[in-house]
Design an enzyme around this catalytic site. Structure first.
Site, PDB file in Angstrom:
ATOM      1  N   GLU A 126      15.172   7.085 -16.199  1.00 53.78           N
ATOM      2  CA  GLU A 126      15.527   5.672 -16.032  1.00 53.78           C
ATOM      3  C   GLU A 126      16.067   5.030 -17.303  1.00 53.78           C
ATOM      4  O   GLU A 126      15.427   4.136 -17.868  1.00 53.78           O
ATOM      5  CB  GLU A 126      14.285   4.887 -15.619  1.00 53.78           C
ATOM      6  CG  GLU A 126      13.656   5.351 -14.344  1.00 53.78           C
ATOM      7  CD  GLU A 126      12.348   4.632 -14.065  1.00 53.78           C
ATOM      8  OE1 GLU A 126      12.076   4.392 -12.890  1.00 53.78           O
ATOM      9  OE2 GLU A 126      11.599   4.320 -15.012  1.00 53.78           O
ATOM     10  N   PRO A 127      17.225   5.420 -17.766  1.00 54.28           N
ATOM     11  CA  PRO A 127      17.770   4.780 -18.957  1.00 54.28           C
ATOM     12  C   PRO A 127      18.241   3.355 -18.666  1.00 54.28           C
ATOM     13  O   PRO A 127      18.861   3.099 -17.633  1.00 54.28           O
ATOM     14  CB  PRO A 127      18.954   5.670 -19.328  1.00 54.28           C
ATOM     15  CG  PRO A 127      19.376   6.289 -18.036  1.00 54.28           C
ATOM     16  CD  PRO A 127      18.126   6.464 -17.231  1.00 54.28           C
ATOM     17  N   GLY A 128      17.932   2.451 -19.536  1.00 52.52           N
ATOM     18  CA  GLY A 128      18.430   1.075 -19.425  1.00 52.52           C
ATOM     19  C   GLY A 128      19.248   0.750 -20.657  1.00 52.52           C
ATOM     20  O   GLY A 128      20.472   0.718 -20.644  1.00 52.52           O
ATOM     21  N   ARG A 129      18.533   0.581 -21.774  1.00 54.59           N
ATOM     22  CA  ARG A 129      19.158   0.252 -23.048  1.00 54.59           C
ATOM     23  C   ARG A 129      20.265   1.244 -23.411  1.00 54.59           C
ATOM     24  O   ARG A 129      21.326   0.858 -23.883  1.00 54.59           O
ATOM     25  CB  ARG A 129      18.081   0.278 -24.129  1.00 54.59           C
ATOM     26  CG  ARG A 129      18.498  -0.251 -25.479  1.00 54.59           C
ATOM     27  CD  ARG A 129      17.426   0.089 -26.523  1.00 54.59           C
ATOM     28  NE  ARG A 129      16.107  -0.272 -26.081  1.00 54.59           N
ATOM     29  CZ  ARG A 129      15.543  -1.459 -26.275  1.00 54.59           C
ATOM     30  NH1 ARG A 129      16.199  -2.393 -26.934  1.00 54.59           N
ATOM     31  NH2 ARG A 129      14.336  -1.715 -25.828  1.00 54.59           N
ATOM     32  N   TYR A 139      10.613  -9.867 -31.104  1.00 52.96           N
ATOM     33  CA  TYR A 139      10.165  -8.641 -31.765  1.00 52.96           C
ATOM     34  C   TYR A 139      10.804  -8.388 -33.133  1.00 52.96           C
ATOM     35  O   TYR A 139      10.777  -7.274 -33.614  1.00 52.96           O
ATOM     36  CB  TYR A 139      10.454  -7.373 -30.949  1.00 52.96           C
ATOM     37  CG  TYR A 139      10.647  -7.403 -29.478  1.00 52.96           C
ATOM     38  CD1 TYR A 139       9.538  -7.370 -28.634  1.00 52.96           C
ATOM     39  CD2 TYR A 139      11.919  -7.331 -28.923  1.00 52.96           C
ATOM     40  CE1 TYR A 139       9.722  -7.292 -27.257  1.00 52.96           C
ATOM     41  CE2 TYR A 139      12.096  -7.254 -27.544  1.00 52.96           C
ATOM     42  CZ  TYR A 139      10.992  -7.245 -26.720  1.00 52.96           C
ATOM     43  OH  TYR A 139      11.155  -7.153 -25.377  1.00 52.96           O
ATOM     44  N   CYS A 188      16.165 -26.148 -31.315  1.00 52.33           N
ATOM     45  CA  CYS A 188      15.176 -26.895 -32.095  1.00 52.33           C
ATOM     46  C   CYS A 188      13.916 -26.076 -32.236  1.00 52.33           C
ATOM     47  O   CYS A 188      12.899 -26.349 -31.575  1.00 52.33           O
ATOM     48  CB  CYS A 188      14.881 -28.222 -31.436  1.00 52.33           C
ATOM     49  SG  CYS A 188      16.281 -29.299 -31.550  1.00 52.33           S
ATOM     50  N   GLU A 189      14.007 -25.053 -33.073  1.00 56.02           N
ATOM     51  CA  GLU A 189      12.933 -24.085 -33.217  1.00 56.02           C
ATOM     52  C   GLU A 189      13.249 -23.326 -34.506  1.00 56.02           C
ATOM     53  O   GLU A 189      14.291 -22.679 -34.572  1.00 56.02           O
ATOM     54  CB  GLU A 189      12.996 -23.162 -31.981  1.00 56.02           C
ATOM     55  CG  GLU A 189      11.869 -22.207 -31.796  1.00 56.02           C
ATOM     56  CD  GLU A 189      10.574 -22.888 -31.405  1.00 56.02           C
ATOM     57  OE1 GLU A 189      10.580 -23.827 -30.589  1.00 56.02           O
ATOM     58  OE2 GLU A 189       9.544 -22.475 -31.951  1.00 56.02           O
ATOM     59  N   TYR A 249      18.860  -6.339 -22.673  1.00 53.38           N
ATOM     60  CA  TYR A 249      17.779  -7.299 -22.946  1.00 53.38           C
ATOM     61  C   TYR A 249      18.257  -8.497 -23.755  1.00 53.38           C
ATOM     62  O   TYR A 249      17.524  -9.039 -24.570  1.00 53.38           O
ATOM     63  CB  TYR A 249      16.589  -6.597 -23.634  1.00 53.38           C
ATOM     64  CG  TYR A 249      16.159  -5.364 -22.876  1.00 53.38           C
ATOM     65  CD1 TYR A 249      15.550  -5.481 -21.635  1.00 53.38           C
ATOM     66  CD2 TYR A 249      16.397  -4.084 -23.371  1.00 53.38           C
ATOM     67  CE1 TYR A 249      15.196  -4.365 -20.906  1.00 53.38           C
ATOM     68  CE2 TYR A 249      16.042  -2.951 -22.640  1.00 53.38           C
ATOM     69  CZ  TYR A 249      15.447  -3.102 -21.416  1.00 53.38           C
ATOM     70  OH  TYR A 249      15.110  -2.000 -20.695  1.00 53.38           O
TER      71      TYR A 249
HETATM   72  C1  PLP Z   1      12.156  -0.960 -19.156  1.00 49.70           C
HETATM   73  C2  PLP Z   1      11.980   0.210 -18.329  1.00 49.70           C
HETATM   74  C3  PLP Z   1      12.937   1.219 -18.328  1.00 49.70           C
HETATM   75  C4  PLP Z   1      14.144   1.218 -19.217  1.00 49.70           C
HETATM   76  O1  PLP Z   1      13.804   1.283 -20.550  1.00 49.70           O
HETATM   77  P1  PLP Z   1      14.959   1.439 -21.670  1.00 49.70           P
HETATM   78  O2  PLP Z   1      14.198   1.398 -22.928  1.00 49.70           O
HETATM   79  O3  PLP Z   1      15.861   0.284 -21.518  1.00 49.70           O
HETATM   80  O4  PLP Z   1      15.629   2.724 -21.418  1.00 49.70           O
HETATM   81  C5  PLP Z   1      12.763   2.261 -17.462  1.00 49.70           C
HETATM   82  N1  PLP Z   1      11.691   2.320 -16.636  1.00 49.70           N
HETATM   83  C6  PLP Z   1      10.755   1.354 -16.608  1.00 49.70           C
HETATM   84  C7  PLP Z   1       9.634   1.452 -15.669  1.00 49.70           C
HETATM   85  C8  PLP Z   1      10.853   0.294 -17.456  1.00 49.70           C
HETATM   86  O5  PLP Z   1       9.914  -0.651 -17.449  1.00 49.70           O
END
Ligand code: PLP
Length: 432
Positions: free
Chosen positions: A291-294, A335, A362-363, A391
């Site tokens: 599950e790649p996102g980033r 972070y 304003c922070e 993100y």
């Molecule tokens: C956030 C998340 C991802 C993706 O993470 P990345 O760091 O963006 O690759 C995959 N699976 C689950 C369950 C997540 O919570």
């Protein structure tokens, strides 16, 4: 020189993304604006999909973790690139369905799905629901029974792995709101509950050990731990787990000094560990999901801002304020995330000035980066913050009633809008 292959500098000394001049883009579309390189996103998708074919003989699927950046166009791209989708809320499911994404290729995560969200997922035909606690198991079982369907579920497991990343994005260890722990026996207890529950089919396990990870070892270790649990399940209950989702978390470049591992370099040792464990424990090699996102979208976008006030505080620091901030990029305030910052219209000049880039909210903590080296900037310059594809927009807010920026994609040197800039009218549209 740059954090992604999609960036370059043209003959005018301007930063380009996907071959398009960012200074021209800023002028045409206004700032702040987030600009993605579509070709590079697709390249990343293909690298992951190909590595499943190569290392798991095609017996697997890549899910794009849509929380990194979700919109209709991004869902369409993930679909066209033959990926599944990791969704975490009713809103992410809705977005994907609207984009024509097949529900059966969606995998529904989350530690506290609402009753309405579970109903929505079941009615829409979402392929897999990843349960996070025994209450969810019961809810899904009851709802599935009343609608006369059988829900295919996974269980989210805490493999107990410290992936050496920032605390806030570390999710594999025991003190985590996500999933079932192995060592306390709660995971096995729930497997037994699931084996008795009506209208649910426990078909897989899932883990996600953290985010922005540069080490290979934690992924390999997670694969081994999960395979061992699959063997334990078979021995104790006779259930054969057929699918194993190993999560995302692959690190990307925010700074020149970041050294991410190539996708294949994760896949090779992890696939070996999974296959060897299968052999060792006498269980079948499961269908693998990642599950790649980033690592799909993160390094393939820049945020462009216009510089406003430049405040030099002698012997303290220089604040360079921009026309966005924590509203479009809350990652520094959350972070203290690192970013590379450039002056887009002076990208060929030396970075001879150390500044703190501040937003307009304003922070006091509304900063994008502290003590970062950029070209000498002045009011009216275009600032580019690199690697803002994951993100950022998905975490954006309307604090101070600041409208969210427009999002563009560049394909073959040409930009188009994929999310309109919010208007002031949008700021009050839900107000009564
Ligand atoms: C956030 C998340 C991802 C993706 O993470 P990345 O760091 O963006 O690759 C995959 N699976 C689950 C369950 C997540 O919570």
């Amino acid at each position: 020189m740059f954090v992604s292959d999609c960036l370059n500098v043209n003959e005018k000394g301007h930063l380009t993304i996907g071959g398009a001049d960012t200074v021209d883009i800023a002028e045409k579309y206004g700032t702040p604006v987030i600009v993605y390189d579509e070709n590079q996103i697709r390249k990343n998708c293909r690298a992951f999909v190909n590595s499943i074919n190569e290392y798991y003989d095609g017996k697997g699927r890549v899910l794009y973790a849509s929380k990194a950046f979700s919109c209709l166009e991004m869902c369409r791209i993930a679909n066209e690139e033959n990926m599944g989708l990791d969704v975490v809320s009713g809103g992410e499911i809705y977005t994907a369905l609207k984009a024509g994404f097949p529900a059966e290729k969606m995998y529904f995560h989350g530690n506290n799905k609402s009753l309405d969200e579970i109903k929505y997922a079941l009615e829409s035909g979402v392929g897999r629901i990843v349960i996070d606690n025994p209450e969810e198991l019961q809810t899904i079982s009851e709802l599935a029974k009343t609608t006369g369907i059988t829900a295919n579920i996974y269980m989210r497991i805490k493999p107990g792995i410290d992936a050496h990343t920032h605390n806030f994005i570390r999710t594999g260890q025991i003190d985590s709101k996500f999933g079932f722990a192995l060592e306390t026996g709660e995971a096995m207890e729930c497997v037994k509950l699931a084996s008795k529950a009506e209208n649910v089919n426990l078909i897989g396990l899932h883990c996600h050990i953290g985010s922005q990870i540069f080490d290979i070892a934690p992924f390999v270790h997670a694969g081994e731990v999960m395979m061992k649990f699959i063997a334990d399940i078979k021995n104790e209950t006779g259930i054969v787990i057929e699918e194993l989702d190993l999560g995302g978390g692959f690190g990307i470049k925010y700074l020149e000094s970041d050294k991410p591992v190539k996708f294949e370099d994760y896949m090779d040792p992890v696939s070996k560990a999974v296959k060897e464990s299968a052999e060792k424990y006498g269980v079948p090699v499961p269908f693998i999901l990642i599950e790649p996102g980033r690592s799909i979208a993160g390094a393939e976008a820049v945020t462009l801002y216009t510089v406003g006030a430049v405040k030099k505080i002698p012997d303290v620091r220089t604040y360079v304020s921009v026309d966005g901030g924590m509203t479009d990029n809350p990652r520094y305030i959350l972070y203290q995330s690192s970013y590379t910052v450039l002056c887009a219209n002076k990208a060929d000049k030396p970075r001879d000035m150390t500044v703190t880039v501040a937003g307009k909210c304003c922070e006091s903590g509304d900063l994008i980066q502290e003590n970062t080296d950029i070209q000498t900037v002045e009011k009216g310059d275009i600032l580019a913050v690199l690697s803002t594809g994951a993100y950022n927009y998905s975490m954006a807010s309307n604090y101070n009633r600041v409208p969210r920026p427009a999002v563009l994609m560049v394909k073959d040197g040409k930009a188009r809008t994929v999310i309109n800039r919010e208007t002031y009218e949008d700021m009050v549209k839900n107000d009564i």
